[in-house]
Design a protein around this motif. Structure first.
Motif, PDB file in Angstrom:
ATOM      1  N   PRO A 170      56.824  54.555 -52.090  1.00  0.00           N
ATOM      2  CA  PRO A 170      57.378  55.859 -51.731  1.00  0.00           C
ATOM      3  C   PRO A 170      58.144  55.819 -50.415  1.00  0.00           C
ATOM      4  O   PRO A 170      58.789  56.796 -50.052  1.00  0.00           O
ATOM      5  N   GLU A 171      58.037  54.720 -49.681  1.00  0.00           N
ATOM      6  CA  GLU A 171      58.836  54.514 -48.464  1.00  0.00           C
ATOM      7  C   GLU A 171      59.045  53.008 -48.346  1.00  0.00           C
ATOM      8  O   GLU A 171      58.175  52.222 -48.731  1.00  0.00           O
ATOM      9  N   THR A 172      60.199  52.612 -47.838  1.00  0.00           N
ATOM     10  CA  THR A 172      60.481  51.171 -47.782  1.00  0.00           C
ATOM     11  C   THR A 172      59.700  50.478 -46.669  1.00  0.00           C
ATOM     12  O   THR A 172      59.354  49.313 -46.771  1.00  0.00           O
ATOM     13  N   PHE A 212      60.792  55.666 -54.103  1.00  0.00           N
ATOM     14  CA  PHE A 212      60.592  56.527 -55.281  1.00  0.00           C
ATOM     15  C   PHE A 212      59.548  57.595 -54.978  1.00  0.00           C
ATOM     16  O   PHE A 212      58.478  57.272 -54.460  1.00  0.00           O
ATOM     17  N   ARG A 213      59.874  58.820 -55.288  1.00  0.00           N
ATOM     18  CA  ARG A 213      58.893  59.911 -55.112  1.00  0.00           C
ATOM     19  C   ARG A 213      59.009  60.850 -56.306  1.00  0.00           C
ATOM     20  O   ARG A 213      60.120  61.298 -56.638  1.00  0.00           O
ATOM     21  N   ASN A 214      57.876  61.142 -56.897  1.00  0.00           N
ATOM     22  CA  ASN A 214      57.895  62.025 -58.060  1.00  0.00           C
ATOM     23  C   ASN A 214      57.941  63.478 -57.580  1.00  0.00           C
ATOM     24  O   ASN A 214      56.964  64.224 -57.694  1.00  0.00           O
ATOM     25  N   PHE A 268      71.340  68.356 -55.436  1.00  0.00           N
ATOM     26  CA  PHE A 268      72.117  67.150 -55.748  1.00  0.00           C
ATOM     27  C   PHE A 268      71.426  65.920 -55.165  1.00  0.00           C
ATOM     28  O   PHE A 268      70.292  65.650 -55.523  1.00  0.00           O
ATOM     29  N   LEU A 269      72.053  65.199 -54.235  1.00  0.00           N
ATOM     30  CA  LEU A 269      71.462  63.965 -53.722  1.00  0.00           C
ATOM     31  C   LEU A 269      70.394  64.232 -52.671  1.00  0.00           C
ATOM     32  O   LEU A 269      69.711  63.310 -52.239  1.00  0.00           O
ATOM     33  N   PHE A 270      70.252  65.487 -52.263  1.00  0.00           N
ATOM     34  CA  PHE A 270      69.363  65.780 -51.139  1.00  0.00           C
ATOM     35  C   PHE A 270      67.905  65.486 -51.470  1.00  0.00           C
ATOM     36  O   PHE A 270      67.194  64.869 -50.686  1.00  0.00           O
ATOM     37  N   GLU A 291      67.472  55.861 -51.607  1.00  0.00           N
ATOM     38  CA  GLU A 291      67.453  54.669 -50.766  1.00  0.00           C
ATOM     39  C   GLU A 291      67.145  55.037 -49.319  1.00  0.00           C
ATOM     40  O   GLU A 291      67.549  56.107 -48.856  1.00  0.00           O
ATOM     41  N   GLN A 292      66.452  54.141 -48.665  1.00  0.00           N
ATOM     42  CA  GLN A 292      66.145  54.360 -47.241  1.00  0.00           C
ATOM     43  C   GLN A 292      66.623  53.159 -46.413  1.00  0.00           C
ATOM     44  O   GLN A 292      66.694  52.030 -46.919  1.00  0.00           O
ATOM     45  N   MET A 293      66.928  53.431 -45.164  1.00  0.00           N
ATOM     46  CA  MET A 293      67.248  52.366 -44.207  1.00  0.00           C
ATOM     47  C   MET A 293      66.269  52.615 -43.059  1.00  0.00           C
ATOM     48  O   MET A 293      66.382  53.631 -42.357  1.00  0.00           O
ATOM     49  N   GLU A 294      65.289  51.746 -42.930  1.00  0.00           N
ATOM     50  CA  GLU A 294      64.215  52.028 -41.981  1.00  0.00           C
ATOM     51  C   GLU A 294      64.048  50.881 -40.988  1.00  0.00           C
ATOM     52  O   GLU A 294      64.164  49.712 -41.335  1.00  0.00           O
ATOM     53  N   LEU A 295      63.737  51.279 -39.772  1.00  0.00           N
ATOM     54  CA  LEU A 295      63.438  50.306 -38.727  1.00  0.00           C
ATOM     55  C   LEU A 295      62.027  50.578 -38.220  1.00  0.00           C
ATOM     56  O   LEU A 295      61.692  51.725 -37.915  1.00  0.00           O
ATOM     57  N   VAL A 331      68.160  64.862 -42.277  1.00  0.00           N
ATOM     58  CA  VAL A 331      68.766  63.661 -42.872  1.00  0.00           C
ATOM     59  C   VAL A 331      68.077  62.395 -42.384  1.00  0.00           C
ATOM     60  O   VAL A 331      68.131  61.364 -43.037  1.00  0.00           O
ATOM     61  N   MET A 332      67.456  62.470 -41.213  1.00  0.00           N
ATOM     62  CA  MET A 332      66.644  61.325 -40.795  1.00  0.00           C
ATOM     63  C   MET A 332      65.472  61.794 -39.947  1.00  0.00           C
ATOM     64  O   MET A 332      65.529  62.884 -39.352  1.00  0.00           O
ATOM     65  N   GLY A 333      64.417  60.981 -39.913  1.00  0.00           N
ATOM     66  CA  GLY A 333      63.254  61.312 -39.090  1.00  0.00           C
ATOM     67  C   GLY A 333      62.972  60.143 -38.163  1.00  0.00           C
ATOM     68  O   GLY A 333      63.082  58.976 -38.567  1.00  0.00           O
ATOM     69  N   PRO A 353      62.667  54.865 -36.736  1.00  0.00           N
ATOM     70  CA  PRO A 353      63.810  55.671 -37.173  1.00  0.00           C
ATOM     71  C   PRO A 353      63.999  55.451 -38.676  1.00  0.00           C
ATOM     72  O   PRO A 353      64.272  54.338 -39.119  1.00  0.00           O
ATOM     73  N   SER A 354      63.801  56.500 -39.458  1.00  0.00           N
ATOM     74  CA  SER A 354      63.850  56.374 -40.929  1.00  0.00           C
ATOM     75  C   SER A 354      65.032  57.177 -41.463  1.00  0.00           C
ATOM     76  O   SER A 354      65.066  58.404 -41.362  1.00  0.00           O
ATOM     77  N   GLN A 355      65.990  56.451 -42.028  1.00  0.00           N
ATOM     78  CA  GLN A 355      67.219  57.094 -42.493  1.00  0.00           C
ATOM     79  C   GLN A 355      67.280  57.100 -44.020  1.00  0.00           C
ATOM     80  O   GLN A 355      67.192  56.045 -44.647  1.00  0.00           O
ATOM     81  N   GLY A 356      67.422  58.280 -44.601  1.00  0.00           N
ATOM     82  CA  GLY A 356      67.666  58.368 -46.042  1.00  0.00           C
ATOM     83  C   GLY A 356      69.155  58.168 -46.277  1.00  0.00           C
ATOM     84  O   GLY A 356      69.981  58.873 -45.705  1.00  0.00           O
ATOM     85  N   LEU A 357      69.471  57.177 -47.108  1.00  0.00           N
ATOM     86  CA  LEU A 357      70.883  56.825 -47.302  1.00  0.00           C
ATOM     87  C   LEU A 357      71.633  57.886 -48.109  1.00  0.00           C
ATOM     88  O   LEU A 357      72.767  58.243 -47.794  1.00  0.00           O
TER      89      LEU A 357
HETATM   90  N1  GAP Z   1      58.886  56.034 -43.622  1.00  0.00           N
HETATM   91  C1  GAP Z   1      58.953  57.401 -43.222  1.00  0.00           C
HETATM   92  C2  GAP Z   1      59.470  58.275 -44.260  1.00  0.00           C
HETATM   93  O1  GAP Z   1      59.657  57.871 -45.395  1.00  0.00           O
HETATM   94  P1  GAP Z   1      60.292  60.696 -44.702  1.00  0.00           P
HETATM   95  O2  GAP Z   1      60.646  61.788 -43.737  1.00  0.00           O
HETATM   96  O3  GAP Z   1      59.374  61.019 -45.797  1.00  0.00           O
HETATM   97  O4  GAP Z   1      59.738  59.525 -43.807  1.00  0.00           O
HETATM   98  C3  GAP Z   1      62.627  59.566 -44.461  1.00  0.00           C
HETATM   99  O5  GAP Z   1      61.625  60.118 -45.301  1.00  0.00           O
HETATM  100  C4  GAP Z   1      63.998  59.934 -44.949  1.00  0.00           C
HETATM  101  O6  GAP Z   1      64.139  59.600 -46.335  1.00  0.00           O
HETATM  102  C5  GAP Z   1      64.300  61.431 -44.887  1.00  0.00           C
HETATM  103  O7  GAP Z   1      64.781  61.804 -43.611  1.00  0.00           O
HETATM  104  C6  GAP Z   1      65.375  61.584 -45.943  1.00  0.00           C
HETATM  105  O8  GAP Z   1      66.641  61.250 -45.428  1.00  0.00           O
HETATM  106  C7  GAP Z   1      64.976  60.549 -46.977  1.00  0.00           C
HETATM  107  N2  GAP Z   1      64.270  61.177 -48.109  1.00  0.00           N
HETATM  108  C8  GAP Z   1      62.967  61.509 -48.176  1.00  0.00           C
HETATM  109  N3  GAP Z   1      62.671  62.053 -49.368  1.00  0.00           N
HETATM  110  C9  GAP Z   1      63.829  62.082 -50.071  1.00  0.00           C
HETATM  111  C10 GAP Z   1      64.184  62.527 -51.389  1.00  0.00           C
HETATM  112  N4  GAP Z   1      63.280  63.026 -52.221  1.00  0.00           N
HETATM  113  N5  GAP Z   1      65.474  62.392 -51.782  1.00  0.00           N
HETATM  114  C11 GAP Z   1      66.401  61.858 -50.956  1.00  0.00           C
HETATM  115  N6  GAP Z   1      66.119  61.422 -49.717  1.00  0.00           N
HETATM  116  C12 GAP Z   1      64.853  61.517 -49.275  1.00  0.00           C
END
Ligand code: GAP
Length: 494
Positions: free
Chosen positions: A163-165, A195-197, A204-206, A212-216, A325-327, A365-369
């Motif tokens: 559920p998180e990279t 992947f999150r159910n 849309f993509l939100f 996809e995530q880009m995480e550090l 958009v990122m946390g 820093p966790s970025q959702g692509l």
């Molecule tokens: N590792 C920390 C983590 O996953 P999160 O706030 O749950 O934290 C990080 O997710 C980022 O992933 C979010 O800021 C967002 O950009 C993206 N994200 C989370 N859930 C998403 C979803 N269902 N669809 C698209 N992007 C998502």
């Protein structure tokens, strides 16, 4: 930005950025396919992140972990027990609705961090129903997708899509530190699918089910509170700030705040402040997002994720409101300690200075692509009435194509051959395409609509003077340039 998210999804489909997955079968809610232009833009975003976070820093390395891993990872991380949203189920038709979203829509209040008991109370007090149906008691719904590894399909071999990279970085952290001879502070970054159910994917993509995530994960010495890299540029950074205090008081007040002020108030550590500022700079300086379209939002105590002691989101001003958009989270020692407990392995590093082994603290820093991709498109989109077409003002490093090559007409073989020759030489240097169909005006418009920065037109005169016309998307200015100088000029403009 005048269009809504539905119109943006139509634009994305029409131009080949993003489609519903398996649209011919009616799609599948929360799943999308990126088309040819979408792949280019997404790859450029990944490259920008990778360069900014990994290539440019001597103390950050990358990994590419597996999507499915030992399920003990998810027990240790707390996801099996805590990674859930609250779901409301209607009594008769058993329709399931994400509880916090429902409360927000119906009562126009923030439902961030509400517990089951609060939701049940609000539903009762306000006599909330769905299509006239009453609700059962609210329940937890774990967001992880499960599957089975191997031929048997029973509880002995259940596994999960991540559920998180970032989570696979923690079990590998000591190994990577040792093989890469990294000392604290250092980071490990990763790009990949998560992947999150989601109960109700939307916008849309939100909010998708596959994204996809880009995480550090940045590891620091647990006793070292001074961040050596935090300089004046970071401290003086000012931004729109939505504090936890304002949110707790149910106020919409957004103030201007600086990193220094946040530090003085003790809202975050120096390393946390450094990464918040670094990511903000990336948004503004590298991606070209306007400051007025982003804000920093502090998580309230009751909404913090189970692993975090402080989180600051960067929110983008979407047509459906300012949204995350990122946390950037302070995960402290939570993950490493949990993995030490569950694996009985030592995830510590030896510290030469103190002569002791330490468990590092982590800033993430966790970025959702995909969310960033959507924000970038909204930021770039303009329906230019004067030109009579849409213009995507994409940062040219992110544009799917940097330039396009147009022969003025297609029925003059020498002209076509010359244009093709130019295309052949340029496409090895820059992302570009060749277009012969329609008038040049129409081709300029099509190029504007997908964010091409420069159009190169080969005309009759080109056969005489060995020069072409270079047209800039932003200004529509045209310059005549000799073929000898064209490549160098394009490099210079890049
Ligand atoms: N590792 C920390 C983590 O996953 P999160 O706030 O749950 O934290 C990080 O997710 C980022 O992933 C979010 O800021 C967002 O950009 C993206 N994200 C989370 N859930 C998403 C979803 N269902 N669809 C698209 N992007 C998502």
């Amino acid at each position: 930005m005048a269009l809504n998210v539905e119109e943006m999804s139509i634009f994305c489909k029409k131009k080949g950025f993003v489609f519903q997955s398996a649209e011919i079968y009616g799609g599948l809610s929360g799943f999308f396919d990126y088309g040819p232009l979408g792949v280019e833009l997404k790859n450029n975003l990944k490259q920008s992140w990778y360069k900014y976070i990994i290539t440019n820093r001597p103390n950050v390395v990358a990994q590419d972990g597996s999507i499915i891993t030992n399920p003990k990872v998810w027990k240790a991380s707390g996801h099996l027990d805590n990674f859930a949203d609250l779901v409301l189920t209607t009594k008769k038709t058993k329709t399931k609705i994400r509880a916090d979203h429902f409360i927000e829509e119906k009562l126009k209040i923030s439902a961030e961090g509400l517990k089951a008991i609060d939701i049940n109370k609000l539903v009762k007090e306000n006599n909330l129903t769905y299509n006239g149906e009453d609700f059962e008691e609210v329940k937890d719904f774990n967001l992880m997708f499960s599957t089975h590894v191997g031929p048997a399909a029973d509880s002995s071999n259940v596994a999960y899509l991540r559920p998180e990279t970032c989570q696979s970085i923690f079990p590998n952290f000591k190994l990577i530190a040792e093989v890469c001879r990294q000392k604290l502070p250092f980071g490990i970054g990763q790009i990949g699918k998560a992947f999150r159910n989601e109960i109700s994917p939307r916008d849309f993509l939100f909010r998708q089910r596959e994204f996809e995530q880009m995480e550090l994960e940045f590891f620091t010495h647990p006793e070292e509170t001074t961040c050596v890299d935090l300089v004046n540029k970071h401290k003086q950074l000012k931004f729109q700030f939505f504090s936890a205090k304002a949110q707790d008081a149910n106020s919409d007040a957004v103030e201007m705040a600086s990193i220094s002020e946040l530090l003085e108030k003790g809202l975050l550590s120096e390393w946390h402040a450094y990464w918040l500022a670094e990511m903000y700079f990336w948004y503004v300086e590298e991606l070209g997002i306007k400051k007025e379209n982003i804000r920093v939002r502090e998580h309230t105590k009751k909404e913090l994720s189970h692993y975090s002691s402080a989180t600051f989101d960067i929110d983008y001003k979407f047509p459906f409101g300012f949204k995350e958009v990122m946390g950037i989270a302070d995960r402290g020692q939570y993950d490493l300690q949990q993995h030490m407990k569950h694996s009985s392995q030592k995830l510590e590093l030896f510290d030469d200075a103190s002569g002791k082994s330490v468990v590092p603290r982590v800033i993430e820093p966790s970025q959702g692509l995909d969310r960033l991709f959507l924000a970038i498109l909204f930021e770039a989109y303009e329906d230019d009435k004067e030109r009579g077409n849409i213009v995507l003002h994409l940062n040219q490093k992110l544009s799917p194509y940097y330039c396009a090559i147009f022969p003025l007409v297609k029925n003059k073989p020498e002209l076509l051959a010359k244009a093709e020759e130019i295309y052949d030489s340029l496409r090895k240097k820059f992302p570009c395409y060749f277009d012969v169909s329609g008038s040049v005006g129409r081709r300029y418009a099509r190029a504007d609509e997908i964010g091409v920065r420069y159009c190169i037109t080969v005309d009759f005169e080109s056969l005489e003077d060995n020069a072409v016309t270079l047209r800039d998307r932003e200004t529509t200015d045209q310059e005549r340039i000799s073929l000898e100088k064209l490549q160098a000029r394009l490099f210079e403009l890049r």
